[in-house]
Design a protein around this motif. Structure first.
Motif, PDB file in Angstrom:
ATOM      1  N   MET A 249      -9.080  66.178 -81.831  1.00  0.00           N
ATOM      2  CA  MET A 249      -7.851  65.439 -81.679  1.00  0.00           C
ATOM      3  C   MET A 249      -6.974  66.148 -80.639  1.00  0.00           C
ATOM      4  O   MET A 249      -6.840  67.356 -80.665  1.00  0.00           O
ATOM      5  CB  MET A 249      -7.134  65.322 -83.016  1.00  0.00           C
ATOM      6  CG  MET A 249      -5.794  64.622 -82.898  1.00  0.00           C
ATOM      7  SD  MET A 249      -4.989  64.411 -84.476  1.00  0.00           S
ATOM      8  CE  MET A 249      -5.268  62.677 -84.672  1.00  0.00           C
ATOM      9  N   ILE A 250      -6.389  65.374 -79.753  1.00  0.00           N
ATOM     10  CA  ILE A 250      -5.511  65.911 -78.711  1.00  0.00           C
ATOM     11  C   ILE A 250      -4.078  65.939 -79.248  1.00  0.00           C
ATOM     12  O   ILE A 250      -3.567  64.938 -79.733  1.00  0.00           O
ATOM     13  CB  ILE A 250      -5.576  65.060 -77.431  1.00  0.00           C
ATOM     14  CG1 ILE A 250      -7.003  65.092 -76.862  1.00  0.00           C
ATOM     15  CG2 ILE A 250      -4.565  65.560 -76.410  1.00  0.00           C
ATOM     16  CD1 ILE A 250      -7.197  64.187 -75.678  1.00  0.00           C
ATOM     17  N   GLN A 251      -3.460  67.115 -79.116  1.00  0.00           N
ATOM     18  CA  GLN A 251      -2.074  67.264 -79.561  1.00  0.00           C
ATOM     19  C   GLN A 251      -1.124  66.832 -78.448  1.00  0.00           C
ATOM     20  O   GLN A 251      -1.288  67.224 -77.298  1.00  0.00           O
ATOM     21  CB  GLN A 251      -1.795  68.712 -79.944  1.00  0.00           C
ATOM     22  CG  GLN A 251      -0.414  68.938 -80.478  1.00  0.00           C
ATOM     23  CD  GLN A 251      -0.184  70.390 -80.861  1.00  0.00           C
ATOM     24  OE1 GLN A 251      -1.062  71.224 -80.731  1.00  0.00           O
ATOM     25  NE2 GLN A 251       1.007  70.687 -81.333  1.00  0.00           N
ATOM     26  N   GLN A 252      -0.126  66.023 -78.779  1.00  0.00           N
ATOM     27  CA  GLN A 252       0.854  65.578 -77.798  1.00  0.00           C
ATOM     28  C   GLN A 252       2.100  66.456 -77.894  1.00  0.00           C
ATOM     29  O   GLN A 252       2.572  66.761 -78.975  1.00  0.00           O
ATOM     30  CB  GLN A 252       1.236  64.122 -78.033  1.00  0.00           C
ATOM     31  CG  GLN A 252       0.092  63.172 -77.775  1.00  0.00           C
ATOM     32  CD  GLN A 252       0.518  61.722 -77.952  1.00  0.00           C
ATOM     33  OE1 GLN A 252       1.595  61.430 -78.432  1.00  0.00           O
ATOM     34  NE2 GLN A 252      -0.358  60.816 -77.566  1.00  0.00           N
ATOM     35  N   THR A 253       2.601  66.846 -76.724  1.00  0.00           N
ATOM     36  CA  THR A 253       3.803  67.667 -76.654  1.00  0.00           C
ATOM     37  C   THR A 253       4.804  66.984 -75.738  1.00  0.00           C
ATOM     38  O   THR A 253       4.457  66.542 -74.645  1.00  0.00           O
ATOM     39  CB  THR A 253       3.481  69.069 -76.092  1.00  0.00           C
ATOM     40  OG1 THR A 253       2.485  69.668 -76.913  1.00  0.00           O
ATOM     41  CG2 THR A 253       4.705  69.941 -76.066  1.00  0.00           C
ATOM     42  N   GLU A 254       6.040  66.890 -76.203  1.00  0.00           N
ATOM     43  CA  GLU A 254       7.088  66.297 -75.382  1.00  0.00           C
ATOM     44  C   GLU A 254       7.667  67.372 -74.474  1.00  0.00           C
ATOM     45  O   GLU A 254       7.958  68.486 -74.891  1.00  0.00           O
ATOM     46  CB  GLU A 254       8.197  65.725 -76.264  1.00  0.00           C
ATOM     47  CG  GLU A 254       9.234  64.969 -75.490  1.00  0.00           C
ATOM     48  CD  GLU A 254      10.240  64.283 -76.395  1.00  0.00           C
ATOM     49  OE1 GLU A 254      11.432  64.363 -76.087  1.00  0.00           O
ATOM     50  OE2 GLU A 254       9.807  63.688 -77.397  1.00  0.00           O
ATOM     51  N   LEU A 255       7.839  67.032 -73.211  1.00  0.00           N
ATOM     52  CA  LEU A 255       8.354  67.964 -72.212  1.00  0.00           C
ATOM     53  C   LEU A 255       9.585  67.350 -71.564  1.00  0.00           C
ATOM     54  O   LEU A 255       9.526  66.237 -71.046  1.00  0.00           O
ATOM     55  CB  LEU A 255       7.286  68.239 -71.151  1.00  0.00           C
ATOM     56  CG  LEU A 255       7.668  69.143 -69.999  1.00  0.00           C
ATOM     57  CD1 LEU A 255       7.993  70.540 -70.501  1.00  0.00           C
ATOM     58  CD2 LEU A 255       6.541  69.198 -68.986  1.00  0.00           C
ATOM     59  N   ALA A 256      10.701  68.054 -71.624  1.00  0.00           N
ATOM     60  CA  ALA A 256      11.942  67.570 -71.008  1.00  0.00           C
ATOM     61  C   ALA A 256      12.149  68.287 -69.678  1.00  0.00           C
ATOM     62  O   ALA A 256      12.012  69.507 -69.590  1.00  0.00           O
ATOM     63  CB  ALA A 256      13.121  67.824 -71.925  1.00  0.00           C
ATOM     64  N   ILE A 257      12.464  67.526 -68.655  1.00  0.00           N
ATOM     65  CA  ILE A 257      12.705  68.089 -67.329  1.00  0.00           C
ATOM     66  C   ILE A 257      14.116  67.699 -66.901  1.00  0.00           C
ATOM     67  O   ILE A 257      14.517  66.547 -67.033  1.00  0.00           O
ATOM     68  CB  ILE A 257      11.680  67.569 -66.304  1.00  0.00           C
ATOM     69  CG1 ILE A 257      10.274  68.015 -66.704  1.00  0.00           C
ATOM     70  CG2 ILE A 257      12.023  68.059 -64.908  1.00  0.00           C
ATOM     71  CD1 ILE A 257       9.182  67.443 -65.846  1.00  0.00           C
ATOM     72  N   THR A 258      14.862  68.676 -66.399  1.00  0.00           N
ATOM     73  CA  THR A 258      16.204  68.406 -65.891  1.00  0.00           C
ATOM     74  C   THR A 258      16.267  68.836 -64.431  1.00  0.00           C
ATOM     75  O   THR A 258      15.419  69.594 -63.958  1.00  0.00           O
ATOM     76  CB  THR A 258      17.274  69.161 -66.689  1.00  0.00           C
ATOM     77  OG1 THR A 258      17.077  70.563 -66.518  1.00  0.00           O
ATOM     78  CG2 THR A 258      17.212  68.810 -68.169  1.00  0.00           C
ATOM     79  N   THR A 259      17.286  68.355 -63.743  1.00  0.00           N
ATOM     80  CA  THR A 259      17.412  68.715 -62.332  1.00  0.00           C
ATOM     81  C   THR A 259      18.882  68.883 -61.961  1.00  0.00           C
ATOM     82  O   THR A 259      19.753  68.233 -62.517  1.00  0.00           O
ATOM     83  CB  THR A 259      16.756  67.660 -61.426  1.00  0.00           C
ATOM     84  OG1 THR A 259      16.800  68.098 -60.087  1.00  0.00           O
ATOM     85  CG2 THR A 259      17.414  66.322 -61.540  1.00  0.00           C
ATOM     86  N   SER A 260      19.122  69.791 -61.053  1.00  0.00           N
ATOM     87  CA  SER A 260      20.433  69.964 -60.438  1.00  0.00           C
ATOM     88  C   SER A 260      20.219  69.828 -58.940  1.00  0.00           C
ATOM     89  O   SER A 260      19.317  70.444 -58.378  1.00  0.00           O
ATOM     90  CB  SER A 260      21.024  71.329 -60.767  1.00  0.00           C
ATOM     91  OG  SER A 260      21.241  71.456 -62.150  1.00  0.00           O
ATOM     92  N   ILE A 261      21.035  69.012 -58.294  1.00  0.00           N
ATOM     93  CA  ILE A 261      20.832  68.697 -56.881  1.00  0.00           C
ATOM     94  C   ILE A 261      22.124  68.932 -56.122  1.00  0.00           C
ATOM     95  O   ILE A 261      23.209  68.631 -56.615  1.00  0.00           O
ATOM     96  CB  ILE A 261      20.398  67.223 -56.708  1.00  0.00           C
ATOM     97  CG1 ILE A 261      19.069  66.982 -57.430  1.00  0.00           C
ATOM     98  CG2 ILE A 261      20.292  66.845 -55.237  1.00  0.00           C
ATOM     99  CD1 ILE A 261      18.655  65.529 -57.488  1.00  0.00           C
ATOM    100  N   SER A 262      21.995  69.460 -54.917  1.00  0.00           N
ATOM    101  CA  SER A 262      23.175  69.621 -54.068  1.00  0.00           C
ATOM    102  C   SER A 262      23.003  68.807 -52.798  1.00  0.00           C
ATOM    103  O   SER A 262      21.896  68.570 -52.336  1.00  0.00           O
ATOM    104  CB  SER A 262      23.404  71.089 -53.712  1.00  0.00           C
ATOM    105  OG  SER A 262      22.370  71.581 -52.894  1.00  0.00           O
TER     106      SER A 262
END
Length: 61
Positions: free
Chosen positions: A1-14
């Motif tokens: 069985m494949i385990q699912q992991t939630e990944l949050a990505i944020t960004t700061s832009i100039s």
């Protein structure tokens, strides 16, 4: 069985721009973009800041 992991990505832009003129070089543009980036990071995640040479402080878009 494949385990699912939630990944949050944020960004700061100039964003920075300059009008070419005598005595102004690319280092100034990079410094302004860097200033705006650190302002965006200081304000929290998922921010965009634009450097304006009309004011001394970057502002959030």
């Amino acid at each position: 069985m494949i385990q699912q992991t939630e990944l949050a990505i944020t960004t700061s832009i100039s964003v920075a721009s300059i009008v070419p003129a005598l005595g102004i070089n690319s280092n100034l543009l990079i410094e302004q973009a860097d200033t705006a980036l650190y302002q965006a990071k200081d304000m929290g995640r998922n921010k965009v800041c634009q450097y304006s040479n009309l004011t001394t402080q970057p502002h959030t878009l």
